[in-house]
Design an enzyme around this catalytic site. Sequence first.
Site, PDB file in Angstrom:
ATOM      1  N   GLU A  74      49.979  26.457 -52.029  1.00 12.37           N
ATOM      2  CA  GLU A  74      50.659  27.502 -51.241  1.00 12.37           C
ATOM      3  C   GLU A  74      51.933  27.961 -51.947  1.00 12.37           C
ATOM      4  OE1 GLU A  74      50.674  25.245 -47.602  1.00 12.37           O
ATOM      5  OE2 GLU A  74      48.485  25.389 -47.592  1.00 12.37           O
ATOM      6  N   GLY A 115      47.155  17.630 -44.738  1.00 10.89           N
ATOM      7  CA  GLY A 115      47.862  18.684 -44.012  1.00 10.89           C
ATOM      8  C   GLY A 115      47.543  18.599 -42.523  1.00 10.89           C
ATOM      9  N   GLY A 116      46.613  19.435 -42.077  1.00  4.97           N
ATOM     10  CA  GLY A 116      46.308  19.570 -40.648  1.00  4.97           C
ATOM     11  C   GLY A 116      46.147  18.252 -39.898  1.00  4.97           C
ATOM     12  N   ASN A 143      51.575  16.026 -45.255  1.00  5.74           N
ATOM     13  CA  ASN A 143      52.255  17.277 -45.607  1.00  5.74           C
ATOM     14  C   ASN A 143      52.248  18.157 -44.367  1.00  5.74           C
ATOM     15  OD1 ASN A 143      53.161  19.680 -46.630  1.00  5.74           O
ATOM     16  ND2 ASN A 143      51.356  20.086 -47.907  1.00  5.74           N
ATOM     17  N   TRP A 144      53.386  18.180 -43.682  1.00  2.21           N
ATOM     18  CA  TRP A 144      53.436  18.924 -42.417  1.00  2.21           C
ATOM     19  C   TRP A 144      53.580  20.430 -42.621  1.00  2.21           C
ATOM     20  CZ3 TRP A 144      57.166  15.366 -39.111  1.00  2.21           C
ATOM     21  CH2 TRP A 144      56.460  14.234 -38.702  1.00  2.21           C
ATOM     22  N   LYS A 145      53.840  20.845 -43.840  1.00  2.88           N
ATOM     23  CA  LYS A 145      54.021  22.277 -44.107  1.00  2.88           C
ATOM     24  C   LYS A 145      55.091  22.829 -43.165  1.00  2.88           C
ATOM     25  CE  LYS A 145      49.361  22.260 -45.807  1.00  2.88           C
ATOM     26  NZ  LYS A 145      48.137  22.971 -46.139  1.00  2.88           N
ATOM     27  N   HIS A 150      52.322  22.675 -54.970  1.00  2.00           N
ATOM     28  CA  HIS A 150      51.286  22.875 -53.943  1.00  2.00           C
ATOM     29  C   HIS A 150      50.696  24.280 -54.086  1.00  2.00           C
ATOM     30  CE1 HIS A 150      49.324  23.399 -50.083  1.00  2.00           C
ATOM     31  NE2 HIS A 150      49.299  22.077 -50.019  1.00  2.00           N
ATOM     32  N   SER A 169      41.379  19.165 -46.427  1.00  2.00           N
ATOM     33  CA  SER A 169      40.583  18.853 -45.237  1.00  2.00           C
ATOM     34  C   SER A 169      40.183  17.383 -45.135  1.00  2.00           C
ATOM     35  CB  SER A 169      39.349  19.767 -45.156  1.00  2.00           C
ATOM     36  OG  SER A 169      39.755  21.118 -45.062  1.00  2.00           O
ATOM     37  N   GLY A 196      42.864  23.373 -45.723  1.00  3.17           N
ATOM     38  CA  GLY A 196      42.968  24.030 -44.420  1.00  3.17           C
ATOM     39  C   GLY A 196      41.710  24.769 -44.000  1.00  3.17           C
ATOM     40  N   GLU A 220      43.879  18.926 -55.334  1.00  2.00           N
ATOM     41  CA  GLU A 220      43.537  19.626 -54.100  1.00  2.00           C
ATOM     42  C   GLU A 220      42.794  20.911 -54.435  1.00  2.00           C
ATOM     43  OE1 GLU A 220      46.431  18.584 -50.701  1.00  2.00           O
ATOM     44  OE2 GLU A 220      47.437  20.070 -51.929  1.00  2.00           O
TER      45      GLU A 220
END
Length: 259
Positions: free
Chosen positions: A102, A239-240, A10-12, A100, A218, A178, A172
């Site tokens: 966010e 993500g990251g 998930n590159w956001k 998600h 994470s 993150g 999640e």
Amino acid sequence: MIRKPIFAANWKMNKGPSETEDFVNSFLSKTQGLSLTAEIVIAPPFVSLPKLADLLHNSNAQSIQIAAQNCSQFDSGAYTGEVSVLMLREFFVHYVILGHSERRSIFGETDQVINAKIRKAREANLKPIFCIGETLAEREAGKLQSVLKTQVTDGLKDVSEKDLADIVIAYEPVWAIGTGVTATTEQAQEAHAFVRSLVAELYGSEPANKIRIQYGGSVKPNNAAELMACPDIDGALIGGASLEPQSFLEIITNGTQTE
Ligand code: PGA
């Protein structure tokens, strides 16, 4: 019951088309010759979907599925800034991340909106990666199970058993996204088993045993193996650590060694 693990990047709001190209070229060269058994998915921003589709179409390397990070619950019309499921289909999108945290917390998406999007995605034969998870305050207040139950029940309202078969759930915990803080394997396994039991209550044990539940929050190369060894964890939403080809690949390889 064998559930094929699924690892999704998930590159956001990161990586436009040119960075997408750099990533894919590097990732494909690193995976050449490897026989990866997991399903691999990349979810770039909307504007990078055409580039990703072109790059993957023109390579005969590992099959990578394309995901969008969101979709509209409407078909077409006066919805400024929105993207429909049929538009996504034009770019060979197979998956769509929905719900998600966010989207829930920053953009105010409710369980009802998420449910409408899940059903719209299924109409177009897109496979939702349906995200759920509790905040730290909810967990500390002892509300973990009630929060997950509401999210699962309302998010899957009026979703048929047939459509459920093409849905992936991503658990999640919001406090792990993150932050560098990962749920312990015990916390993650406990939540995953509970989510699976919720699906069993709604659909019965066979669909519940079949549905894949990813862990997100994470996930890194050094914790992937431990998490993926849990019986109810079937992959990761990353993500990251998915922004670098090497760390995304290491998560996949470390996380599938236990299979
Ligand atoms: P993270 O993000 O891996 O950076 O914690 C996960 C996610 O938001 O899906």
